[in-house]
Design an enzyme around this catalytic site. Structure first.
Site, mmCIF file in Angstrom:
data_model
loop_
_atom_site.group_PDB
_atom_site.id
_atom_site.type_symbol
_atom_site.label_atom_id
_atom_site.label_comp_id
_atom_site.label_asym_id
_atom_site.label_seq_id
_atom_site.Cartn_x
_atom_site.Cartn_y
_atom_site.Cartn_z
ATOM 1 N N GLU A 189 6.990 -3.228 1.357
ATOM 2 C CA GLU A 189 6.298 -2.261 2.229
ATOM 3 C C GLU A 189 6.972 -2.267 3.611
ATOM 4 O O GLU A 189 7.827 -1.479 3.863
ATOM 5 C CB GLU A 189 4.806 -2.572 2.328
ATOM 6 C CG GLU A 189 4.088 -2.289 1.004
ATOM 7 C CD GLU A 189 2.624 -1.978 1.172
ATOM 8 O OE1 GLU A 189 2.280 -1.054 1.917
ATOM 9 O OE2 GLU A 189 1.812 -2.679 0.523
ATOM 10 N N GLU A 205 -3.148 -11.607 5.213
ATOM 11 C CA GLU A 205 -3.708 -10.290 4.929
ATOM 12 C C GLU A 205 -5.145 -10.415 4.422
ATOM 13 O O GLU A 205 -5.999 -9.612 4.746
ATOM 14 C CB GLU A 205 -2.850 -9.594 3.869
ATOM 15 C CG GLU A 205 -3.324 -8.193 3.515
ATOM 16 C CD GLU A 205 -2.364 -7.490 2.573
ATOM 17 O OE1 GLU A 205 -1.575 -8.190 1.911
ATOM 18 O OE2 GLU A 205 -2.396 -6.247 2.501
HETATM 19 C C1 BGC Z 1 -0.826 -2.368 3.619
HETATM 20 C C2 BGC Z 1 -1.935 -2.301 4.609
HETATM 21 C C3 BGC Z 1 -2.362 -0.890 4.713
HETATM 22 C C4 BGC Z 1 -2.952 -0.566 3.396
HETATM 23 C C5 BGC Z 1 -3.651 0.716 3.288
HETATM 24 C C6 BGC Z 1 -1.358 -1.950 2.321
HETATM 25 O O1 BGC Z 1 -0.491 -2.016 1.295
HETATM 26 O O2 BGC Z 1 -0.221 -3.618 3.576
HETATM 27 O O3 BGC Z 1 -2.012 -3.170 5.561
HETATM 28 O O4 BGC Z 1 -3.103 -0.551 5.794
HETATM 29 O O5 BGC Z 1 -2.006 -0.729 2.382
HETATM 30 O O6 BGC Z 1 -3.791 1.075 2.014
#
Ligand code: BGC
Length: 838
Positions: free
Chosen positions: A360, A633
């Site tokens: 990501e 996270e």
């Molecule tokens: C990200 C997030 C993001 C989210 C929203 C994730 O994969 O790591 O932090 O805001 O997706 O869907």
């Protein structure tokens, strides 16, 4: 914006790599010889479709890494500018460059996100313009058909997957005069709109610090792993000596699981670098076109004996100025703060991202929206976030809505407007305005702010409620199933409606500040309408909420949706909820940043401290007790048994939940702006928990402001610094007469007696109420466990309204025939509780 001279340079690419397939291509080298003499000043402008390193006469130009960084290239592509006068020779000169895939051409996005390569360009385009100033006239050497190209030693590179470098492919002297380039191929000019070229308004990414190996581990399966003791972002610099062709492989990961590298959280990112030796002496190498989020590195194929001094971790991020610090008497809290700072560093590699390690590393709008206030305290983010907000505005204007990630890499994604994420368009400029007091920030963002608000106005139901369409809601609520983080306790449309109350309220204020009076009236009316709609739909007259989660209460309280009486009741409900959860966290992305504020604002500071200082999972400090050195996270990214959470969203470096640091700065240490940009400061520390000191220091636009309190024996002291050109309101903490003072610039100190009874622990006895017992989760737990051994299955509630007055003696009286040993067992619980707290 144009260069100092008009652009004569064009983007060039190798003729031979017009191949647009997904396979890896070596990063091309480019070179061109030219003559110059007696030049007074030489300036080089460089950029690329990809990442670029420029060379002049064999010397690397500048020390930026991953240039030109990531912007929304379709609209704006930054170029770097260097004064290269000192690198120029009189006579023969050579300009060179190496171009990697970077964000423009490299793989981007998670599995299933759509096309992942060549999203912004399909050719390694190089753009260079060297301006030679001879005094009266100038000459330009610019990328054109005269350049030659050849494959370089970087045989493959990808931000997610890593870099493969074959030192045998190096061509000595390739970017210096006198090199035989007869085997090199021609280039062609490729199309790229030069109107997109812009001088950067953010700081570049640089190598910021280095971290040494803390220990070398041999894993149960016999692998060698270096532990750097800190989860960080960057890469490894290694040195080695061995035979030509020997290959060293470096695999990066943030955690270990079952004694081996824990790579599952990386998802499809390979995060693997390889270095193939030239042979014949000591070789030192570091990658240049990738970066990794890691604490551990597995090393394979190292020739000879690997010792710790052969590897160093190089930390990279946007070179922002550090502006904020926090410290307290609690080492766990200090570690939580340090984790927040490290997560910020690692997620500010050219733009604000969600995470730095998996597939990501994207400019997720929601993440920076909730973390913005903390970010603006810790570092000067005007450059990097100002630049990102311009990208947001450009993407929004292009698409008609605010894409989920900026730059928008999902060119074919269906339009989606979600609260907390898309409304970074409004709330982030507002956050920056509060931090820096610069109206220009609002002015620059105003069209984007207004358009977003107007667009969402069109999505509301006739009553003014945002009640349709996909919402992320309280993303990553710990009670949501690992595989469905949007499915938390709080109704997603409640979150959307609450956030729109805040957005419209901010819009009206911003319009007023900028003198857009019609807009101000329009948005103030809209704010009233959406607030009423929220109340009608979700709030009982008493202040109880229909969807009564901690997040729902915290939003309704901090976004001023309730009247005073309702707010008080909501505060009580919230305090009861957090106590019932035994001060573990029950909120996700949205609730967490405002939870402690909501408790503080409604007179439940003690509960806020209990939440902050809880170490059981899930809690702010649980990761710290598990050795975390960044913010995770998920609260339980690593579970108490050391296993990695099975969910797909399990990054160990996500700053969003670190947003609590903002409360620590403003409330624990007590340093906050009272007016935008700290023109007026409010210093109002609120000591609590077992803290005996806390301090915060912030470099405001006027200079350094600080607040530092201590409790020593029976004395409270407070020291503050107020910068020139500002004034401060000081609320003396724990002062018996609640003294509030006005002070001007300079340093000021106070000390006075601690009020009687402050922080005295209760002495538990049979006269203690259930309510008081439940205040201490540990005491309550052993009380409830003892009760359950005598009365299995009979519920006990320390948080019910009755618990406030029900004493243990009352309870014993209600049980006609107490089982043998019951009273003694209860008395023992009280005794040991008193021993612990004594
Ligand atoms: C990200 C997030 C993001 C989210 C929203 C994730 O994969 O790591 O932090 O805001 O997706 O869907």
């Amino acid at each position: 914006m144009t260069a100092s001279l008009p652009w004569t340079a064009r983007f060039i690419a190798p003729l031979t790599t017009s191949d647009t397939t997904d396979g890896p291509h070596p990063a091309p080298l480019f070179r061109r010889d030219f003559k110059a003499s007696k030049v007074q000043r030489a300036v080089l402008h460089v950029t690329a479709l990809g990442c670029v390193e420029a060379y002049l006469n064999g010397q690397r130009v500048g020390d930026e890494v991953l240039a030109p960084g990531w912007t929304t290239y379709r609209h704006r592509l930054n170029y770097s500018t260097y004064d290269v006068t000192d690198l120029l020779y009189d006579g023969a000169n050579t300009l060179g460059a190496m171009v990697g895939e970077g964000w423009a051409r490299g793989r981007l996005g998670w599995e299933g996100a759509g096309p992942t390569k060549n999203i912004f360009a399909d050719r390694p385009g190089l753009f260079m313009q060297l301006e030679l100033d001879y005094g009266g006239y100038s000459e330009i050497v610019a990328t054109d058909k005269e350049f030659l190209t050849a494959p370089g030693p970087v045989v493959a590179d990808s931000i997610y997957d890593g870099e493969n470098y074959d030192a045998r492919q190096e061509q000595t002297g390739w970017s210096a005069p006198g090199f035989d380039d007869s085997g090199w191929a021609g280039v062609e000019v490729i199309d790229w709109d030069l109107e997109t070229l812009e001088a950067p308004t953010k700081e570049p990414v640089r190598r910021i610090q280095e971290v040494a190996v803390q220990r070398l581990i041999t894993t149960p399966s016999g692998k060698t792993v270096a532990d750097f003791g800190q989860n960080l972002v960057g890469w490894i610099r290694l040195s080695a000596e061995g035979n030509t062709g020997a290959t060293i492989t470096l695999r990066h990961a943030e955690v270990m699981e079952d004694g081996e590298l824990g790579t599952r959280p990386l998802r499809t990112a390979k995060a693997t670098d390889t270095y193939t030796l030239r042979g014949g002496g000591v070789e030192t190498w570091e990658p240049r076109f990738t970066f990794h989020g890691f604490r551990y590195v597995e090393i394979e194929g190292y020739p000879g004996q690997l010792t710790a001094d052969k590897l160093n971790a190089v930390v990279i991020h946007t070179e922002m100025t550090r502006t904020g610090w926090f410290e307290s008497s609690n080492p766990l809290l200090n570690q939580l703060h340090s984790n927040t700072v490290w997560s910020m560093k690692g997620n500010f590699v050219s733009l604000p991202t969600d995470c730095p390690q998996r597939d990501e590393r994207l400019g997720w709008t929601g993440d920076i929206n909730v973390f913005g206030p903390t970010a603006a305290y810790l570092y000067d983010v005007r450059g990097v976030l100002g630049s990102w907000l311009r990208d947001l505005a450009l993407e929004q204007a292009h698409k008609g809505y605010v894409p989920m990630v900026i730059p928008d890499f999902q060119t074919h994604a269906a339009p989606m407007t979600t609260a907390v994420w898309s409304d970074a368009a409004v709330l982030l400029p507002w956050t920056l305005y509060q931090a820096y007091g610069d109206r220009q920030i609002l002015n620059d963002a105003y069209t984007s702010m207004r358009d977003f608000t107007t667009q969402v106005e069109g999505l509301l139901n006739p009553n003014g409620l945002w009640d349709a369409g996909f919402q992320f809601g309280d993303w990553l609520d710990p009670d949501a199933p690992p595989e469905n983080p949007a499915n938390g306790k709080t109704e997603p449309h409640l979150v959307a409606a609450a956030y729109f109350c805040r957005v419209t309220h901010v819009m009206a204020q911003a319009a007023g500040i900028l003198g857009h009076l019609e807009d101000q009236t329009r948005f103030a009316l809209l704010a009233e309408k959406v607030k009423q709609a929220f109340r009608d739909e979700y709030v009982a007259a008493s202040g109880r909420l229909v969807n009564g989660s901690a997040t729902a209460y915290a939003l309704a309280i901090t976004f001023d949706i309730l009247n005073d009486a309702q707010k008080e009741r909501a505060g009580e409900e919230l305090a009861t909820l957090v106590a019932k959860a035994k001060y573990t966290i029950s909120t996700g992305f949205v609730g967490t940043p405002v939870l402690c504020d909501a408790l503080t604002q409604t007179g439940h500071l003690d509960d806020a401290y209990k939440l902050l200082l809880q170490t059981e999972c899930p809690s702010f400090l649980y990761p710290v007790t598990m050795g975390a050195s960044t913010i995770w996270e998920r609260w339980d990214a690593m579970r108490p048994d050391g296993s990695i959470n099975p969910g797909g969203m399990t990054s160990f470096n996500h700053y969003a939940l670190g947003a609590v640091a903002d409360w620590m700065h403003r409330t624990v240490a007590g340093l906050a702006p009272a007016e935008p940009g700290y023109k007026r400061i409010r210093i109002a520390p609120k000591p609590g928990g077992d803290l005996t000191s806390a301090s915060a220091r912030h470099l405001t636009p006027y200079g350094e402001a600080s607040a530092s309190w201590q409790i020593q024996e029976d004395t409270v002291s407070l020291d503050v610094t107020v910068p020139e050109g500002t004034s401060a309101e000081v609320v003396l903490p724990l002062h018996p007469d609640s003294v509030v003072l006005e002070v001007g610039p300079g340093t000021h100190s106070w000390s006075y007696q601690v009020p009687q009874g402050y922080n005295e622990r209760p002495v538990y006895s049979l006269d203690t109420t259930f309510g008081v017992l439940a205040q201490d989760p540990n005491v309550w737990e052993s009380f409830a466990a003892t009760f359950a051994t005598f009365f299995p299955g009979v519920p006990l509630d320390g948080n019910s309204p009755d618990a406030k007055s029900l004493t243990i003696k009352d309870m014993l009286g209600m049980i006609p025939m107490s089982p043998a040993g019951f009273s003694e067992a209860i008395e023992n619980v009280l005794k040991s509780a008193n021993e612990v707290t004594a």
